[in-house]
Motif scaffolding. Structure first.
Motif, mmCIF file in Angstrom:
data_model
loop_
_atom_site.group_PDB
_atom_site.id
_atom_site.type_symbol
_atom_site.label_atom_id
_atom_site.label_comp_id
_atom_site.label_asym_id
_atom_site.label_seq_id
_atom_site.Cartn_x
_atom_site.Cartn_y
_atom_site.Cartn_z
ATOM 1 N N ALA A 187 9.245 -5.396 -3.318
ATOM 2 C CA ALA A 187 8.401 -5.020 -2.178
ATOM 3 C C ALA A 187 7.257 -4.145 -2.666
ATOM 4 O O ALA A 187 7.241 -3.691 -3.817
ATOM 5 N N GLU A 188 6.302 -3.897 -1.766
ATOM 6 C CA GLU A 188 5.205 -2.990 -2.091
ATOM 7 C C GLU A 188 4.886 -2.120 -0.888
ATOM 8 O O GLU A 188 5.115 -2.518 0.267
ATOM 9 N N ILE A 189 4.399 -0.928 -1.176
ATOM 10 C CA ILE A 189 3.980 0.003 -0.123
ATOM 11 C C ILE A 189 2.521 0.337 -0.352
ATOM 12 O O ILE A 189 2.141 0.853 -1.410
ATOM 13 N N SER A 190 1.711 0.046 0.662
ATOM 14 C CA SER A 190 0.277 0.335 0.587
ATOM 15 C C SER A 190 0.016 1.657 1.289
ATOM 16 O O SER A 190 0.341 1.827 2.481
ATOM 17 N N ILE A 191 -0.563 2.604 0.551
ATOM 18 C CA ILE A 191 -0.855 3.930 1.085
ATOM 19 C C ILE A 191 -2.364 4.075 1.268
ATOM 20 O O ILE A 191 -3.147 3.860 0.336
ATOM 21 N N ASN A 192 -2.771 4.413 2.508
ATOM 22 C CA ASN A 192 -4.173 4.742 2.760
ATOM 23 C C ASN A 192 -4.225 5.929 3.714
ATOM 24 O O ASN A 192 -3.175 6.502 4.064
ATOM 25 N N ARG A 193 -5.437 6.289 4.126
ATOM 26 C CA ARG A 193 -5.585 7.474 4.968
ATOM 27 C C ARG A 193 -4.929 7.287 6.339
ATOM 28 O O ARG A 193 -4.569 8.257 7.004
ATOM 29 N N GLN A 194 -4.747 6.033 6.758
ATOM 30 C CA GLN A 194 -4.200 5.782 8.087
ATOM 31 C C GLN A 194 -2.654 5.778 8.104
ATOM 32 O O GLN A 194 -2.041 5.974 9.138
ATOM 33 N N GLY A 195 -2.046 5.534 6.935
ATOM 34 C CA GLY A 195 -0.589 5.504 6.921
ATOM 35 C C GLY A 195 -0.048 4.706 5.760
ATOM 36 O O GLY A 195 -0.729 4.462 4.763
ATOM 37 N N ALA A 196 1.223 4.284 5.895
ATOM 38 C CA ALA A 196 1.913 3.549 4.839
ATOM 39 C C ALA A 196 2.405 2.221 5.395
ATOM 40 O O ALA A 196 3.090 2.179 6.429
ATOM 41 N N ILE A 197 2.075 1.115 4.716
ATOM 42 C CA ILE A 197 2.482 -0.227 5.132
ATOM 43 C C ILE A 197 3.433 -0.788 4.088
ATOM 44 O O ILE A 197 3.085 -0.896 2.906
ATOM 45 N N LEU A 198 4.660 -1.143 4.519
ATOM 46 C CA LEU A 198 5.665 -1.717 3.639
ATOM 47 C C LEU A 198 5.652 -3.235 3.800
ATOM 48 O O LEU A 198 5.694 -3.744 4.918
ATOM 49 N N THR A 199 5.622 -3.964 2.682
ATOM 50 C CA THR A 199 5.592 -5.430 2.708
ATOM 51 C C THR A 199 6.662 -5.973 1.776
ATOM 52 O O THR A 199 6.756 -5.549 0.607
ATOM 53 N N ASP A 200 7.493 -6.888 2.269
ATOM 54 C CA ASP A 200 8.482 -7.557 1.428
ATOM 55 C C ASP A 200 7.793 -8.653 0.618
ATOM 56 O O ASP A 200 6.977 -9.413 1.147
ATOM 57 N N LEU A 201 8.118 -8.773 -0.669
ATOM 58 C CA LEU A 201 7.475 -9.743 -1.561
ATOM 59 C C LEU A 201 8.389 -10.957 -1.765
ATOM 60 O O LEU A 201 8.688 -11.352 -2.884
ATOM 61 N N ASP A 202 8.844 -11.541 -0.631
ATOM 62 C CA ASP A 202 9.727 -12.716 -0.670
ATOM 63 C C ASP A 202 10.943 -12.456 -1.547
ATOM 64 O O ASP A 202 11.366 -13.303 -2.353
ATOM 65 N N SER A 203 11.526 -11.282 -1.376
ATOM 66 C CA SER A 203 12.695 -10.905 -2.177
ATOM 67 C C SER A 203 13.908 -11.733 -1.776
ATOM 68 O O SER A 203 13.990 -12.255 -0.656
ATOM 69 N N LEU A 204 14.861 -11.863 -2.679
ATOM 70 C CA LEU A 204 16.049 -12.662 -2.430
ATOM 71 C C LEU A 204 16.961 -12.010 -1.393
ATOM 72 O O LEU A 204 17.505 -12.670 -0.512
ATOM 73 N N ASN A 205 17.131 -10.692 -1.495
ATOM 74 C CA ASN A 205 18.071 -9.990 -0.621
ATOM 75 C C ASN A 205 17.424 -9.263 0.545
ATOM 76 O O ASN A 205 18.105 -8.589 1.311
ATOM 77 N N GLY A 206 16.118 -9.379 0.688
ATOM 78 C CA GLY A 206 15.443 -8.859 1.861
ATOM 79 C C GLY A 206 15.153 -7.371 1.818
ATOM 80 O O GLY A 206 15.695 -6.609 1.012
ATOM 81 N N THR A 207 14.263 -6.970 2.727
ATOM 82 C CA THR A 207 13.874 -5.566 2.895
ATOM 83 C C THR A 207 14.177 -5.159 4.329
ATOM 84 O O THR A 207 13.849 -5.884 5.270
ATOM 85 N N PHE A 208 14.778 -3.989 4.495
ATOM 86 C CA PHE A 208 15.220 -3.541 5.808
ATOM 87 C C PHE A 208 14.705 -2.125 6.065
ATOM 88 O O PHE A 208 14.715 -1.276 5.161
ATOM 89 N N VAL A 209 14.276 -1.890 7.305
ATOM 90 C CA VAL A 209 13.863 -0.551 7.721
ATOM 91 C C VAL A 209 14.735 -0.158 8.895
ATOM 92 O O VAL A 209 14.739 -0.825 9.930
ATOM 93 N N ASN A 210 15.511 0.899 8.712
ATOM 94 C CA ASN A 210 16.469 1.340 9.731
ATOM 95 C C ASN A 210 17.385 0.191 10.144
ATOM 96 O O ASN A 210 17.702 -0.002 11.315
ATOM 97 N N GLU A 211 17.769 -0.621 9.119
ATOM 98 C CA GLU A 211 18.693 -1.746 9.253
ATOM 99 C C GLU A 211 18.117 -2.932 10.025
ATOM 100 O O GLU A 211 18.864 -3.793 10.482
ATOM 101 N N PHE A 212 16.806 -2.989 10.201
ATOM 102 C CA PHE A 212 16.143 -4.164 10.759
ATOM 103 C C PHE A 212 15.382 -4.859 9.629
ATOM 104 O O PHE A 212 14.570 -4.234 8.939
ATOM 105 N N LYS A 213 15.647 -6.159 9.442
ATOM 106 C CA LYS A 213 14.975 -6.895 8.376
ATOM 107 C C LYS A 213 13.505 -7.068 8.731
ATOM 108 O O LYS A 213 13.165 -7.420 9.858
ATOM 109 N N ILE A 214 12.627 -6.838 7.756
ATOM 110 C CA ILE A 214 11.183 -6.897 8.020
ATOM 111 C C ILE A 214 10.487 -7.734 6.959
ATOM 112 O O ILE A 214 10.991 -7.912 5.847
ATOM 113 N N ASN A 215 9.356 -8.253 7.345
ATOM 114 C CA ASN A 215 8.422 -8.832 6.379
ATOM 115 C C ASN A 215 7.325 -7.820 6.062
ATOM 116 O O ASN A 215 6.898 -7.675 4.923
#
Length: 550
Positions: free
Chosen positions: A45-73
């Motif tokens: 995954a990758e996290i983009s940091i700018n002045r407005q905030g932080a955006i988390l993006t899953d990079l088509d990972s095999l086991n997925g990315t979850f935020v507070n136990e919700f799967k996200i893209n």
């Protein structure tokens, strides 16, 4: 600057600073944050940091990315979010707190007298079945249909235990039995690479195995009764799991028409056995390959079947408890509460000799009044009247309703349970019945309905109490001269009167009641005249329902 905290609140937690721009997370060395873990993809995954905030993006990972136990893209991170990459946990914070400040956010104080070695959140130990499986598995070189990612025997053993634990969790919530069986097969085909699967349960009436749920791999059609009845019956009778490399060549099943007809090659069948008794079987097979299943597969399928059998039995028990609760509710509507309680405690209603105070209440001039009313009006009037008499007076005063007799009712105090003040409760109930009719008439007059009056008789003495009738038809009753005399006393009372017998008078704890001694009177069936007392109920104030048991 924002940070990611690896394994938060643990002694070995690590803090990674997130810089402006793109921050990548994975197990390859070219990532901004490198974590060597089998459940992380090389570039997860990758996290983009700018002045407005932080955006988390899953990079088509095999086991997925979850935020507070919700799967996200992709999503925007907020302070305190729990992030999971596969089964690796991080916590996103906008700033590292100063020393001494609690990192748990809302909790401002901790107990200082607790020596905490380590804190572990449940989310940190949670592993999903998806995390442990290789969904692209097509290679049968390892001679196992388990879709496990790892080849190492030790790691496979750990993964199998984790899968069975997760299966147990998923099957633990009460469900409809049919839905539960289908859920078991869904999990089975997710975990094991089999062509077809079926669950057969023992029918309680016929004692035979009956098909209850089937499922097949995508692209394979499950024919009617595709399984071998000879195999399923063999497992049911023996109570042991079996594996056959090629059922078509197995001499044990050589005369089985279904095996030859279906072209069954490799098959496994395991009993569903929560305790000593086999309640069903779980069957899986393969149509195209022989020698496809391993001892490991059979052992795992047996363990999974054990979990399934316990879940099925729990589901049945839950359904039975629901049915019994419904039946109990119906019983308690049909029987008085004390009788229902006696049934629950003892299972039957033995006939016992006991002393009761019987209350007989009748509507005055009911025959003449009902002849001038429509039948439906009579029923509606009686229903409203009886509901008040019984549910708002007899039951709160802990009496037992024995029966309705037309427009009359018979209630007793002292059976099936006795209390020291049964007589006083019965007399107070009679008083409140007269007051209830007074209030009821005021409402009925406003509705242009006919007012009524009732007359009540009470008597105390010995009876035989219990189930009168048969075991199939329960009728709780008190038999004896006591109840007959209460009916005779009631017939002597005038409209709006309460009459009590000498025996009831002698048992009263409260002798300060406004009573008038009447001349002895003869009644049918008694050689000696009865000494009766008239109770002036209107000299007692009505009692609110909340005070009925005082």
């Amino acid at each position: 600057m924002p940070y990611l905290i690896y394994d938060p609140d643990a002694p070995d937690e690590k803090i990674y600073e997130l810089r402006l721009g793109i921050n990548t997370i994975g197990r390859e060395n070219d990532n901004s944050i490198v974590v060597i873990h089998g459940y992380l993809s090389r570039h997860h995954a990758e996290i983009s940091i700018n002045r407005q905030g932080a955006i988390l993006t899953d990079l088509d990972s095999l086991n997925g990315t979850f935020v507070n136990e919700f799967k996200i893209n992709q999503c925007e991170l907020k302070h305190g979010d729990l992030v999971r990459f596969g089964s690796v946990f991080f916590k996103f914070v906008e700033a590292i707190p100063h020393q001494g400040q609690n990192t748990l956010g809302d909790k401002q104080h901790q107990d200082t007298d607790i020596s905490i070695v380590k804190q572990v959140a449940p989310e940190q130990t949670r592993v999903t079945i998806q995390d442990l499986l290789d969904h692209d598995k097509t290679d049968q070189a390892d001679k196992s249909v388990l879709k496990l990612r790892h080849k190492d025997s030790h790691q496979r053993a750990v993964d199998k235990l984790q899968i069975l634990l997760e299966v147990s969790k998923q099957l633990s919530s009460p469900e409809d039995p049919d839905q539960l069986l289908q859920k078991i097969l869904d999990l089975l085909l997710e975990i094991m690479q089999v062509d077809r699967a079926a669950i057969l349960m023992v029918d309680e009436t016929s004692g035979e195995l009956e098909e209850k749920a089937v499922k097949s791999r995508l692209g394979i059609k499950a024919e009617d009764q595709f399984y071998s009845t000879k195999i399923t019956n063999f497992v049911r009778q023996q109570g042991n799991a079996i594996l056959t490399d090629d059922a078509c060549l197995d001499k044990l099943f050589e005369d089985s028409v279904s095996i030859l007809k279906q072209g069954i090659h490799a098959a496994m069948c395991v009993p569903l056995k929560p305790r000593e008794e086999v309640i069903g079987v779980l069957y899986v097979d393969n149509l195209s390959l022989t020698d496809v299943y391993s001892d490991e597969d059979l052992e795992f399928l047996t363990c999974l079947a054990n979990q399934a059998a316990i879940a099925i039995e729990n589901s049945r028990l839950y359904k039975k408890m629901q049915s019994e609760a419904i039946m109990r509710a119906k019983l308690e509507r049909f029987f008085p509460a004390p009788v229902s309680r006696k049934l629950r405690e003892e299972g039957n209603l033995e006939i016992v000799d006991t002393e009761v105070t019987a209350l007989f209440a009748d509507i005055s001039n009911f025959t003449k009044m009902s002849s001038q009313m429509e039948p439906r009006q009579v029923i509606e009037m009686l229903n409203e009247y009886f509901q008040i008499m019984v549910e708002e007076i007899v039951f709160p005063y802990e009496g037992t309703l024995e029966k309705y007799i037309g427009d009359a009712l018979l209630a007793v105090w002292g059976a099936p349970y006795q209390k020291p003040n049964d007589v006083d409760r019965a007399v107070r109930a009679a008083i409140q019945m007269q007051w209830a009719v007074y209030r009821l008439n005021r409402n009925w007059v406003k509705q242009r309905k006919r007012p009524i009056q009732i007359h009540i008789g009470l008597n105390t003495g010995k009876v035989a109490a219990g189930n009168i009738g048969s075991d199939q038809l329960i009728q709780y009753a008190t038999i004896g001269d006591t109840t007959n005399v209460s009916s005779r006393i009631c017939s002597l009372a005038k409209a709006g009167e309460i009459l009590i017998s000498q025996s009831t008078f002698e048992k009263l704890n409260n002798r300060n009641l406004p009573l008038e001694k009447m001349p002895p009177v003869r009644v049918k069936g008694k050689t000696q005249p009865l000494q009766l007392y008239r109770l002036f109920w209107n000299k007692f104030p009505p009692i609110a329902s909340s005070r009925l048991k005082d």
